[in-house]
Design an enzyme around this catalytic site. Structure first.
Site, PDB file in Angstrom:
ATOM      1  N   CYS A 135      44.857  46.673  44.506  1.00  0.00           N
ATOM      2  CA  CYS A 135      44.307  46.061  43.050  1.00  0.00           C
ATOM      3  C   CYS A 135      44.572  47.577  42.160  1.00  0.00           C
ATOM      4  O   CYS A 135      44.757  48.390  43.177  1.00  0.00           O
ATOM      5  CB  CYS A 135      43.847  45.362  43.179  1.00  0.00           C
ATOM      6  SG  CYS A 135      43.090  44.454  40.985  1.00  0.00           S
TER       7      CYS A 135
ATOM      8  N   CYS B 218      42.958  47.631  38.840  1.00  0.00           N
ATOM      9  CA  CYS B 218      41.740  47.221  38.556  1.00  0.00           C
ATOM     10  C   CYS B 218      41.010  48.003  38.843  1.00  0.00           C
ATOM     11  O   CYS B 218      40.009  49.096  37.337  1.00  0.00           O
ATOM     12  CB  CYS B 218      41.000  45.487  38.394  1.00  0.00           C
ATOM     13  SG  CYS B 218      39.879  45.199  39.474  1.00  0.00           S
TER      14      CYS B 218
ATOM     15  N   CYS C 121      44.359  45.003  35.276  1.00  0.00           N
ATOM     16  CA  CYS C 121      44.564  45.467  37.162  1.00  0.00           C
ATOM     17  C   CYS C 121      46.310  45.576  36.703  1.00  0.00           C
ATOM     18  O   CYS C 121      46.665  45.590  38.173  1.00  0.00           O
ATOM     19  CB  CYS C 121      44.932  43.897  37.484  1.00  0.00           C
ATOM     20  SG  CYS C 121      43.153  42.474  37.307  1.00  0.00           S
TER      21      CYS C 121
ATOM     22  N   LYS D 263      43.542  32.018  42.866  1.00  0.00           N
ATOM     23  CA  LYS D 263      42.554  33.507  42.468  1.00  0.00           C
ATOM     24  C   LYS D 263      42.490  33.143  41.171  1.00  0.00           C
ATOM     25  O   LYS D 263      43.187  33.097  39.484  1.00  0.00           O
ATOM     26  CB  LYS D 263      42.366  35.060  42.473  1.00  0.00           C
ATOM     27  CG  LYS D 263      41.546  35.354  41.088  1.00  0.00           C
ATOM     28  CD  LYS D 263      41.600  37.322  42.271  1.00  0.00           C
ATOM     29  CE  LYS D 263      40.634  37.768  41.722  1.00  0.00           C
ATOM     30  NZ  LYS D 263      41.160  39.205  41.398  1.00  0.00           N
TER      31      LYS D 263
ATOM     32  N   ARG E 223      32.077  42.907  39.009  1.00  0.00           N
ATOM     33  CA  ARG E 223      32.779  44.211  37.811  1.00  0.00           C
ATOM     34  C   ARG E 223      31.830  45.523  37.847  1.00  0.00           C
ATOM     35  O   ARG E 223      31.918  46.462  37.220  1.00  0.00           O
ATOM     36  CB  ARG E 223      33.336  43.170  36.299  1.00  0.00           C
ATOM     37  CG  ARG E 223      34.608  42.386  37.166  1.00  0.00           C
ATOM     38  CD  ARG E 223      35.545  41.787  35.763  1.00  0.00           C
ATOM     39  NE  ARG E 223      35.859  41.027  36.663  1.00  0.00           N
ATOM     40  CZ  ARG E 223      36.451  39.635  35.839  1.00  0.00           C
ATOM     41  NH1 ARG E 223      35.977  39.073  34.826  1.00  0.00           N
ATOM     42  NH2 ARG E 223      37.713  39.212  36.177  1.00  0.00           N
TER      43      ARG E 223
ATOM     44  N   ARG F  36      40.901  38.635  31.859  1.00  0.00           N
ATOM     45  CA  ARG F  36      42.047  38.010  32.777  1.00  0.00           C
ATOM     46  C   ARG F  36      42.786  36.935  33.093  1.00  0.00           C
ATOM     47  O   ARG F  36      43.341  36.290  33.673  1.00  0.00           O
ATOM     48  CB  ARG F  36      41.709  38.726  34.038  1.00  0.00           C
ATOM     49  CG  ARG F  36      40.875  39.603  34.231  1.00  0.00           C
ATOM     50  CD  ARG F  36      40.934  40.443  35.900  1.00  0.00           C
ATOM     51  NE  ARG F  36      39.410  41.523  36.650  1.00  0.00           N
ATOM     52  CZ  ARG F  36      40.006  42.403  36.150  1.00  0.00           C
ATOM     53  NH1 ARG F  36      40.709  43.355  35.004  1.00  0.00           N
ATOM     54  NH2 ARG F  36      39.190  43.392  36.239  1.00  0.00           N
TER      55      ARG F  36
ATOM     56  N   GLU G 181      50.776  28.042  43.603  1.00  0.00           N
ATOM     57  CA  GLU G 181      50.862  29.283  43.319  1.00  0.00           C
ATOM     58  C   GLU G 181      51.243  29.629  45.116  1.00  0.00           C
ATOM     59  O   GLU G 181      51.602  30.586  45.206  1.00  0.00           O
ATOM     60  CB  GLU G 181      49.411  29.769  42.990  1.00  0.00           C
ATOM     61  CG  GLU G 181      49.212  29.510  41.723  1.00  0.00           C
ATOM     62  CD  GLU G 181      50.006  31.664  40.947  1.00  0.00           C
ATOM     63  OE1 GLU G 181      50.403  31.919  41.961  1.00  0.00           O
ATOM     64  OE2 GLU G 181      49.898  31.439  39.526  1.00  0.00           O
TER      65      GLU G 181
ATOM     66  N   LYS H 257      39.656  31.292  45.987  1.00  0.00           N
ATOM     67  CA  LYS H 257      38.701  32.791  45.303  1.00  0.00           C
ATOM     68  C   LYS H 257      38.176  32.423  44.232  1.00  0.00           C
ATOM     69  O   LYS H 257      38.992  31.847  43.089  1.00  0.00           O
ATOM     70  CB  LYS H 257      39.181  33.841  45.613  1.00  0.00           C
ATOM     71  CG  LYS H 257      38.075  34.844  44.592  1.00  0.00           C
ATOM     72  CD  LYS H 257      38.623  35.991  45.267  1.00  0.00           C
ATOM     73  CE  LYS H 257      38.048  37.235  44.324  1.00  0.00           C
ATOM     74  NZ  LYS H 257      38.415  38.427  43.742  1.00  0.00           N
TER      75      LYS H 257
ATOM     76  N   SER I 131      31.149  37.457  44.224  1.00  0.00           N
ATOM     77  CA  SER I 131      29.243  38.177  43.676  1.00  0.00           C
ATOM     78  C   SER I 131      28.824  37.367  43.057  1.00  0.00           C
ATOM     79  O   SER I 131      27.474  37.258  42.747  1.00  0.00           O
ATOM     80  CB  SER I 131      30.215  39.761  43.225  1.00  0.00           C
ATOM     81  OG  SER I 131      30.710  39.589  41.731  1.00  0.00           O
TER      82      SER I 131
HETATM   83  C1  PBG Z   1      40.477  42.456  42.145  1.00  0.00           C
HETATM   84  C2  PBG Z   1      38.944  41.987  42.487  1.00  0.00           C
HETATM   85  C3  PBG Z   1      38.269  41.269  41.744  1.00  0.00           C
HETATM   86  C4  PBG Z   1      37.161  40.360  43.278  1.00  0.00           C
HETATM   87  C5  PBG Z   1      37.605  41.201  44.455  1.00  0.00           C
HETATM   88  N1  PBG Z   1      38.696  41.720  43.913  1.00  0.00           N
HETATM   89  C6  PBG Z   1      37.518  41.345  40.347  1.00  0.00           C
HETATM   90  C7  PBG Z   1      38.620  40.711  39.391  1.00  0.00           C
HETATM   91  O1  PBG Z   1      39.282  39.836  40.003  1.00  0.00           O
HETATM   92  O2  PBG Z   1      38.079  40.612  38.516  1.00  0.00           O
HETATM   93  C8  PBG Z   1      35.786  40.146  42.949  1.00  0.00           C
HETATM   94  C9  PBG Z   1      35.091  39.724  43.599  1.00  0.00           C
HETATM   95  C10 PBG Z   1      33.990  39.657  43.937  1.00  0.00           C
HETATM   96  O3  PBG Z   1      33.337  38.615  42.215  1.00  0.00           O
HETATM   97  O4  PBG Z   1      32.760  39.314  44.535  1.00  0.00           O
HETATM   98  N2  PBG Z   1      40.159  43.835  42.798  1.00  0.00           N
END
Ligand code: PBG
Length: 323
Positions: free
Chosen positions: A119, A121, A129, A195, A205, A217, A233, A248, A274
């Site tokens: 990614c 980002c 991203c 996602k 983040r 996003r 998707e 996710k 997270s």
């Molecule tokens: C993007 C990415 C994200 C997460 C995993 N890969 C962040 C986003 O989409 O903003 C989030 C994972 C988490 O919250 O633990 N590279």
């Protein structure tokens, strides 16, 4: 006794309860996400994710051995580069943070399965991203070219699987072609097929320094209200060559996991993100919940809903609890 009392009779004894348990979590189900920061001798606590750290590549040998000794089979790596720019050029530098980290882990623990996050980002100064146009919208096709370069550079460094996480249209197909053309047709793709544009990514983040400067996003991640869109998707990603699908976040989307598991034969992964980690951790630290019990219950629920694999920051704890 009435026949309806039969279930209760089978719950009275711990041995038979365990024998009849329909869903069993093992360390083989779990994948540990690790944040890697460019630099030397770094072990930085992540404020919003207690017990999680940012490590520099030189510290990873020991960490990788610890992970292996816990019986955890796989990690997913997230990189935090020292320099960011509008095109995220450090993402595909052959000596970039993930490329170095991958080599360091393979040196120390060759059997640890390495999945790399693909990614932009973490590498863009605006935190989006992808490549932006003058109005600040992501240019899908320009972004795909860079994603392909990132995936190939990770494969060259020795990763075992790539995980494109940005939800750009067509990313799985272009990454598949690029890997095949570079001789990496044996590297599978774990696609973040489903996602959601979720507020549960907040602590990530902060951890990865990807808080976006403006906008959101929602133009590429899914609306939390939708489930039929998840099927579409997933189907698109399978058609483009995804080997494993991912949903996710996990806990707020157990119904989505179940639908995808029922609809597709592909292996399915769930990401306990997270924010899910932070909630359980905060309540546990306050004594408001029994953290260990809630962790195992949450992981069991995610597996019961249909996940074959679970990415979770609790991986080391789960491995210890399963001992
Ligand atoms: C993007 C990415 C994200 C997460 C995993 N890969 C962040 C986003 O989409 O903003 C989030 C994972 C988490 O919250 O633990 N590279």
């Amino acid at each position: 006794m009435f026949p309806e009392h039969r279930p209760r009779r089978l719950r009275r004894n711990a041995a038979i309860r365990s024998m009849l348990r329909e869903t069993k979590v093992t360390t083989d189900d779990i994948i540990y996400p690790v944040f890697i920061k460019e630099g030397k001798s770094i072990k930085e606590p992540i404020e919003q994710m207690p017990d999680q750290f940012r490590y520099s590549p030189d510290n990873l040998g020991r960490i990788a051995k610890d992970i292996v000794s816990l019986g955890i089979p796989a990690v997913v790596l997230f990189g935090i580069p020292a320099k960011k720019d509008s095109l995220g050029t450090q993402s595909h530098n052959k000596d970039g943070v993930i490329q170095n980290a991958t080599r360091a882990i393979k040196d120390a623990a060759p059997d640890l399965f390495i999945i790399t996050d693909v990614c932009m980002c973490e590498y863009t100064d605006h935190g989006h991203c992808g490549v932006l146009d003058e109005k600040g919208y992501i240019i899908n096709d320009d972004t795909l070219e860079i994603l392909a370069q990132i995936a190939v550079s990770h494969a060259k460094a020795g990763c075992d699987m790539v995980a494109p996480s940005d939800m750009m249209d067509g990313r799985v197909g272009i990454i598949r072609d690029a890997l095949d053309d570079s001789g990496f047709d044996d590297i599978p793709i774990l696609s973040y097929a489903v996602k959601y544009a979720s507020s549960f990514y907040g602590p990530f983040r902060q951890a990865a320094g990807t808080t976006i400067a403006f906008g959101d996003r929602k133009t590429h991640q899914m609306d939390p209200a939708n489930v039929r869109e998840a099927l579409r998707e997933a189907r698109l990603d399978i058609d483009e060559g995804a080997d494993i699908l991912m949903v996710k976040p996990a806990m707020p989307y157990l119904d989505v996991l179940r639908v995808i598991a029922d609809e597709f034969e592909e292996p399915l992964c769930a990401y306990q993100v997270s924010g899910e980690y932070a909630m359980i951790k905060a309540a546990g630290m306050n004594g408001w919940l029994d953290e260990d019990a809630v962790v195992m219950e949450s992981i069991t629920s995610i597996k019961r809903a249909g996940a074959d694999l679970i990415i979770t920051y609790f991986a080391p704890k789960i491995a210890q609890l399963l001992r």
